[in-house]
Design an enzyme around this catalytic site. Sequence first.
Site, PDB file in Angstrom:
ATOM      1  CE  LYS A   1     -24.359 -24.729 -17.367  1.00 36.08           C
ATOM      2  NZ  LYS A   1     -23.517 -23.707 -17.871  1.00 36.08           N
TER       3      LYS A   1
ATOM      4  CB  CYS B   1      10.038 -43.762 -41.034  1.00 37.62           C
ATOM      5  SG  CYS B   1       9.216 -44.338 -39.548  1.00 37.62           S
TER       6      CYS B   1
HETATM    7  S1  IVH Z   1     -29.217 -18.142 -19.477  1.00 39.78           S
HETATM    8  C1  IVH Z   1     -30.202 -15.051 -16.356  1.00 39.78           C
HETATM    9  N1  IVH Z   1     -28.934 -20.016 -21.281  1.00 39.78           N
HETATM   10  O1  IVH Z   1     -24.166 -21.021 -18.278  1.00 39.78           O
HETATM   11  C2  IVH Z   1     -29.954 -16.176 -17.302  1.00 39.78           C
HETATM   12  N2  IVH Z   1     -27.061 -19.476 -19.921  1.00 39.78           N
HETATM   13  O2  IVH Z   1     -23.831 -21.755 -15.503  1.00 39.78           O
HETATM   14  C3  IVH Z   1     -28.574 -16.174 -17.775  1.00 39.78           C
HETATM   15  N3  IVH Z   1     -25.047 -20.787 -20.455  1.00 39.78           N
HETATM   16  O3  IVH Z   1     -23.633 -17.770 -17.073  1.00 39.78           O
HETATM   17  C4  IVH Z   1     -28.071 -17.370 -18.410  1.00 39.78           C
HETATM   18  N4  IVH Z   1     -25.927 -21.946 -22.098  1.00 39.78           N
HETATM   19  O4  IVH Z   1     -22.762 -18.412 -19.418  1.00 39.78           O
HETATM   20  C5  IVH Z   1     -28.336 -19.320 -20.303  1.00 39.78           C
HETATM   21  N5  IVH Z   1     -28.834 -21.629 -22.949  1.00 39.78           N
HETATM   22  C6  IVH Z   1     -28.233 -20.927 -21.984  1.00 39.78           C
HETATM   23  C7  IVH Z   1     -26.884 -21.135 -21.624  1.00 39.78           C
HETATM   24  C8  IVH Z   1     -26.337 -20.386 -20.590  1.00 39.78           C
HETATM   25  C9  IVH Z   1     -24.838 -21.698 -21.383  1.00 39.78           C
HETATM   26  C10 IVH Z   1     -24.027 -20.345 -19.489  1.00 39.78           C
HETATM   27  C11 IVH Z   1     -24.047 -18.875 -19.157  1.00 39.78           C
HETATM   28  C12 IVH Z   1     -24.291 -18.828 -17.682  1.00 39.78           C
HETATM   29  C13 IVH Z   1     -23.767 -20.142 -17.244  1.00 39.78           C
HETATM   30  C14 IVH Z   1     -24.351 -20.553 -15.912  1.00 39.78           C
END
Ligand code: IVH
Length: 677
Positions: free
Chosen positions: A122, A440
């Site tokens: 993530k 210094c």
């Molecule tokens: S998938 C419908 N994959 O996390 C699926 N999101 O907390 C859409 N994000 O809005 C998102 N890494 O901005 C996806 N590997 C990843 C991600 C990811 C970061 C973010 C994204 C999302 C947010 C949600």
Amino acid sequence: MAKAAAANVKDVKKEIEELREKLGYHEYRYYVLDEPEISDAAYDRLMERLKELEAAHPELVTPDSPTVRVGGAPREGFQTERHGRPMLSLDNAFSYDALREWDRRVREGSGKEKIEYIAEHKFDGLSISLQYEDGVLVRGVTRGDGTTGEDVTPNVKTIRSVPLRVDAAALKKAKLRADFEVRGEVMMTRKAFEELNRQQERIGGKIFANPRNAAAGAVRVLDPKITASRKLDFFAYYLLVDGKVRFAKHSEALEALKQLRFRASDDWKLCNGIQEVIVYCEEWDAKREKLPYEIDGVVIKVNSTAIQNELGYTAKAPRWAIAFKYPARQETTVVKDIVVNVGRTGALTPVAILEPVQVGGVTVSRSTLHNMDEIERLGLQIGDKVLIERAGEVIPHVLKVVKPGKDRRPFRMPKTCPECGSAIHHVEGEVAYRCVNAACPAKRKESILHFASRHAMDIDGLGEKIVDQLVDKGLVKDVADLYSIKEEQVAVLERMAEKSAKNLLEEIEASKKQPLARVIYALGIQFVGERTAQLLAEHFSSLEELADAKEEELEQVPEVGPKVAASIVEFFSEPANRQLIKKLAKAGVQPKAEKREVKSDKFAGKTFVFTGTLANRTREDAGAIVVEHGGQVSGSVSKKTNYVVVGQDPGSKYDKAKELGVTILSEGEFEKLVGRK
Ligand code: IVH
């Protein structure tokens, strides 16, 4: 005549096309794969040639030309754009139990006993939708409220890992039409983030709390040149055609993204059932600190598109995906005191001394406050209870005051330097407070540490404890003195065994051979970072030539503006600094031009270390051969070393290479590699 001109335009068009193609490919090698094939200088030459041709033929400029990477004119405001398909957020799970519970719902909803999941990082950045028409990037839009976002097209075009167009062959391979949408995250690496904050600290600009804020701030500015200067990355994780997923499996979409030359994480994993997902989450919790960028959790997606469709969406989020969030590395503690640290430029940095607290397994007792403006912005006083965050290996940061202390007292910058007692200078309207005493000791120590640091002269073993003693004992007054210290002087220092004294001197000796770019960077001239140093080294053939350059000449160097030029001139106008260059040269640090003849790029991106005596040539000559073929020579072995070439009676580098599993070459094998035998 007219015919000849037409033919000429045709040739130019062809050359432009070829240059764009080449630049696109090399950007991909460098920014997506991290495996450059050519030197930065060679890349810059291609870019310069393209700029030149486009300037002469403005009618041939297209919106997907790599020249847009430098950023166009600032805009008045952002247009809002409606997303073809909403950009939803994800539901969060904060425990493995919550993950198991979600898995149970997925299994129930789909009627399957075991589900195939994809677990991926993530990314902690700003989500962006990129729209391609006819294979060309036409729009970049922020997530916004999920339904509409801001059109930030000129800004995202400056991000080098965002392809400006994808070629037909790649589309065919990925079985895709030329119109599609890619969603992903704009991010900043920890390194770029730390560099940015250091720079902001120096110029008194805004300090960013974490890479995410810095990345988001850099994308949502009206001047794309600012975005271009911020070193952003883009990681793709979602691919849509007409608002729909075109692949039977999410894993296929991830593969397709790679074929289209997007940067997609390599670290995703296909997991059979939720238990494997949990193992993945655990593994990455332990390893995530080592990543060059920050992740704040793991996103888990049902792999089968058919099952995804069956499960569908709630109003807010898909039911087929969830975000497992790692516990935040935040904690509250009390600011016991605020002290100041004197940096190598003499700038005073306030540092909070904290009631020690555990944050994500590490005890934190200090936190930088950057400058007075930051203290004012936080409204912080000594005695306050604060919220701190530790983002990866980045120095912890105070996020906010959570409760003012009962007996709080304001912090004031000292009037005199805590290290040498000289008066502190502060220019009205500027943020920095400085000790301007050239002698210094604090400045001296910091400048020696910078000189020895990994990206500068790379003198392994010359850490804070040793530098403190060398300066305090008067053995080293400036960096050039390092080259005259004796083994017996070093051996008696605390924390120094005889063996390491020998190693340290070897390291110092080896550093004499560092290339010009590193030496320029090592001098610690304000605003001259690694990249600027490299560009300077490609323009000037020696330190002396650089020292004699006037501002106008310096400004001829790519990316060097009036501010940097003035800083370089100021540095060399200081007689002590001139003297230093002479002293370095006398000691044997006399780097010469890198305007070298490049015979090939076959060692581009590869680092060699030599140890022991070579039979056929000196180590220096062998190193020069590596450089001629685009490679680098380092004085010490690390995981990043590609080859260790071993001569007779090799030193500890040989053992280190074996320990780290680095490829070891005999002299003969090395000769074969360079094609001399
Ligand atoms: S998938 C419908 N994959 O996390 C699926 N999101 O907390 C859409 N994000 O809005 C998102 N890494 O901005 C996806 N590997 C990843 C991600 C990811 C970061 C973010 C994204 C999302 C947010 C949600």
